[in-house]
Design a protein around this motif. Structure first.
Motif, PDB file in Angstrom:
ATOM      1  N   GLU A   3       0.916  -1.038   0.059  1.00  0.00           N
ATOM      2  CA  GLU A   3      -0.017  -0.127   0.002  1.00  0.00           C
ATOM      3  C   GLU A   3       0.950   1.128  -0.088  1.00  0.00           C
ATOM      4  O   GLU A   3       1.773   1.379   0.584  1.00  0.00           O
ATOM      5  N   ASN A   4       0.289   2.590  -0.601  1.00  0.00           N
ATOM      6  CA  ASN A   4       0.995   3.584  -0.617  1.00  0.00           C
ATOM      7  C   ASN A   4       0.963   4.057   0.910  1.00  0.00           C
ATOM      8  O   ASN A   4      -0.020   4.274   1.344  1.00  0.00           O
ATOM      9  N   LYS A   5       2.208   4.627   1.227  1.00  0.00           N
ATOM     10  CA  LYS A   5       2.356   5.279   2.537  1.00  0.00           C
ATOM     11  C   LYS A   5       2.158   6.498   2.364  1.00  0.00           C
ATOM     12  O   LYS A   5       1.153   7.336   3.264  1.00  0.00           O
ATOM     13  N   ILE A   6       2.714   7.276   1.531  1.00  0.00           N
ATOM     14  CA  ILE A   6       2.522   8.575   1.234  1.00  0.00           C
ATOM     15  C   ILE A   6       1.968   8.983  -0.053  1.00  0.00           C
ATOM     16  O   ILE A   6       2.308   8.084  -1.069  1.00  0.00           O
ATOM     17  N   VAL A  37       4.783   7.235  -2.286  1.00  0.00           N
ATOM     18  CA  VAL A  37       5.959   6.387  -1.665  1.00  0.00           C
ATOM     19  C   VAL A  37       5.266   5.367  -0.990  1.00  0.00           C
ATOM     20  O   VAL A  37       4.119   5.270  -0.217  1.00  0.00           O
ATOM     21  N   ARG A  38       5.866   4.132  -1.210  1.00  0.00           N
ATOM     22  CA  ARG A  38       5.254   2.991  -0.487  1.00  0.00           C
ATOM     23  C   ARG A  38       5.840   2.768   0.660  1.00  0.00           C
ATOM     24  O   ARG A  38       6.770   3.308   1.382  1.00  0.00           O
ATOM     25  N   ILE A  73      -1.114  10.715   4.093  1.00  0.00           N
ATOM     26  CA  ILE A  73      -0.411   9.628   4.847  1.00  0.00           C
ATOM     27  C   ILE A  73      -1.253   8.680   5.410  1.00  0.00           C
ATOM     28  O   ILE A  73      -2.158   8.984   6.306  1.00  0.00           O
ATOM     29  N   ASP A  74      -1.112   7.341   5.068  1.00  0.00           N
ATOM     30  CA  ASP A  74      -1.879   6.393   5.457  1.00  0.00           C
ATOM     31  C   ASP A  74      -3.400   6.812   5.282  1.00  0.00           C
ATOM     32  O   ASP A  74      -4.387   6.166   5.889  1.00  0.00           O
ATOM     33  N   GLY A  75      -3.641   7.480   4.054  1.00  0.00           N
ATOM     34  CA  GLY A  75      -5.088   7.769   3.695  1.00  0.00           C
ATOM     35  C   GLY A  75      -5.649   9.005   4.507  1.00  0.00           C
ATOM     36  O   GLY A  75      -6.627   9.268   4.215  1.00  0.00           O
ATOM     37  N   GLY A  76      -4.888   9.445   5.557  1.00  0.00           N
ATOM     38  CA  GLY A  76      -5.291  10.557   6.174  1.00  0.00           C
ATOM     39  C   GLY A  76      -4.674  12.143   5.706  1.00  0.00           C
ATOM     40  O   GLY A  76      -3.375  12.008   5.268  1.00  0.00           O
TER      41      GLY A  76
END
Ligand SMILES: Nc1ncnc2c1ncn2[C@@H]1O[C@H](COP(=O)(O)OP(=O)(O)OP(=O)(O)O)[C@@H](O)[C@H]1O
Ligand SMILES: [Mg+2]
Lengths: 274, 261
Positions: A3-6, A37-38, A73-76
């Motif tokens: 998943e994408n982190k950023i 960014v992963r 970041i983490d979807g937030g």
């Protein structure tokens, strides 16, 4: 693929100058930067001086609001500073009135960590960067490389998931620089943090990263993203064919941009009076 | 042995000059190079101590010190918070007020003394107001410039670690500007002391300045010299005390300062 982190979506940053003859001048520092960014990835950003690398990092850290676009970041959505992101600012930014240990403990104090836990944590990270003999020294008593390590230990100490580093090894000699790079990789392999690493050194970017993002000159945007598929642990002599061809590729990407400098200068002037 | 002597010599080097000064003070008038009536020899000056009386002298010194302490504390208590608020929270207002403050700070307190006396009455409050007026300015200006010179990178760094406004003030702004604030407080204290002696000669019935004024009126020249000597010693002692406080508070710059010295 994880998943994408950023996730940076069309990030723009404008700076507004003083009003002159009724018109506020607007300076575009970053234009439409999009980048994913992963989790656990180490990504380097290279680009000409003044292209907005530090600005981008400020946006990622939540130190400056975006003018347009968004960062997740983490979807937030990023709205402000957060202890889940650690930043090593350009220049050491150590507090001169605090010893090495006290500098490393700054973030922990804000986290309201217990005294005992704080001491253990700071001890651990001071040791990790190899400064246990200098824990009670003040920054002015340290060499440049040592200060750099303190800044790194301070950002690591409060346990961020993401590490943002702005030219952290710029001010040290070549030997120390390589040692610090090895140390960073070691820490990264141990902690598996997501790291965004800004540098002017193409070699450093290739040696460290999973991917290298190349930025255009001001107003900065992402020109190209290259994967570094060199197996780890990487050879520290940096002379393999893969290494050289990547180096040449990044170099020419940056070079092209420098040749386009005049054109960009004009573009920037046109945009200034908005 | 030699090394001990030479290190002792180095430490005493500046004291030698004082010894020479005091020796000349004794020799020059008593040998008749200068009229001893105008320049009283040192020993004659010292013999003036029992004439004035140990108790009286001690009282003079203590009363003056008390006034300095009160004036200095009040000016610090007023100037520090004002400086913090102006530079930290209201920089636009600070810029706006700057010319006015600079203008006011140029007015010597003695010119205002009669006004102070009218407003605050004769006696303690008039004197204390004079020294407050002189000490407030250096403390205020140095506090403001100290805060203005705080490295924005350090503030940014603290912000990146989620420090709130109060933490940033206490942990970054205050320690950063402390050297400048201490410099301001030191000049303030020195001015306090100098102005106090002046104010006491103008309108007091006790204190070192008053004693000087009395000696002048009665034309007791040795006593004037004695009081000058005591004022200098007390002033020096205050300065050393403050230097010591500064050194204990600001430990992180020790090496830098030594390197400069
Ligand atoms: N607070 C600010 N106000 C106005 N302009 C700014 C501000 N911060 C940065 N800039 C401008 O934005 C541009 C990008 O700056 P930035 O510091 O991000 O560059 P950089 O890529 O990090 O350069 P370097 O490699 O030299 O560190 C520069 O032209 C700079 O003048
Ligand atoms: Mg930069």
């Amino acid at each position: 693929m994880s998943e994408n982190k950023i996730s940076i979506e069309n990030a723009c940053k404008y700076f507004y100058g003083k009003e002159r003859r009724g018109a506020a001048s607007k300076f575009v520092a970053i234009r439409n930067v999009s980048l994913d960014v992963r989790e656990g990835e180490l990504l380097s950003i290279v680009g000409p001086s003044g292209c907005g690398k530090s600005t981008l990092l400020d946006l990622l850290a939540g130190l400056e609001p975006l003018s347009d676009g968004a960062i997740y970041i983490d979807g937030g959505k990023v709205t402000g500073p957060d202890l889940r992101r650690g930043i090593v600012l350009q220049g050491y930014a150590l507090f001169p009135w605090r010893t090495v240990r006290e500098n490393v403990e700054f973030g922990l104090e804000i986290k309201d960590a217990e005294k005992k836990e704080m001491k253990e944590t700071s001890q651990h990270f001071i040791k990790l960067v190899g400064l246990e003999d200098f824990a009670d020294k003040y920054p002015h008593e340290l060499s440049g490389g040592m200060r750099q390590r303190v800044a790194l230990a301070r950002a690591l100490a409060y346990g961020p998931e993401i590490l943002l580093m702005d030219e952290p090894f710029a001010a040290v000699d070549a030997q120390t620089r390589e040692t610090l790079q090895e140390e960073l990789l070691h820490i990264w392999e141990e902690t598996r943090k997501t790291i965004i690493f800004i540098t002017h050194s193409i070699d450093e970017a290739i040696f460290l990263s999973d991917r290298v993002a190349v930025m255009t000159s001001s107003p900065g945007s992402i020109k190209s993203i290259l994967s570094v598929d060199i197996e780890r642990p990487r050879n520290s002599d940096r002379a393999t064919a893969e290494f050289s061809s990547l180096r040449r590729e990044i170099w020419s990407l940056l070079q092209n941009d420098a040749a386009r400098g005049d054109e960009i200068e004009q573009e920037y002037c046109g945009e200034k009076a908005v | 042995m030699n090394r001990v002597l030479s290190s002792l010599h180095r430490r005493l080097a500046s004291v030698y000059l004082l010894i020479v000064f005091f020796a000349l003070w004794q020799i020059v008038p008593s040998a008749g190079f200068v009229n001893a009536t105008y320049l009283t020899p040192l020993f004659r000056v010292i013999r003036e101590i029992p004439i004035v009386g140990y108790f009286n002298l001690a009282t003079d010194v203590l009363i003056s010190l008390k006034r300095v302490a009160i004036g200095f504390l009040i000016s610090t208590a007023a100037a520090l918070p004002l400086g913090f608020v102006l530079a930290g929270a209201l920089p636009k207002l600070a810029k706006f007020l700057n010319p006015l403050l600079l203008f006011l700070s140029q007015i010597p307190p003695f010119i205002l003394f009669p006004v102070f006396v009218i407003i605050f009455g004769v006696g303690e409050s008039g004197i204390v107001t004079v020294i407050i007026w002189s000490a407030v300015w250096p403390i205020l200006f140095n506090t403001i410039s100290g805060i203005n010179m705080v490295d924005p990178l350090l503030v940014k760094c603290a912000r990146s670690m989620c420090a709130d406004k109060l933490t940033i003030f206490l942990e970054v702004v205050l320690p950063s500007s402390l050297p400048s604030i201490m410099t301001g407080m030191r000049s303030g204290l020195t001015l306090c002391f100098l102005m106090l002696i002046g104010a006491e000669t103008m309108g007091a019935n006790s204190g070192m300045g008053w004693e000087i004024n009395m000696a002048q009126r009665m034309a007791v020249i040795p006593r004037i010299y004695l009081m000058a000597l005591i004022v200098a010693v007390v002033g020096l002692a205050i300065n050393y005390l403050f230097e010591w406080i500064e050194r204990t508070l600001i430990t992180w710059k020790e090496a830098e300062r030594d390197a400069l010295a």
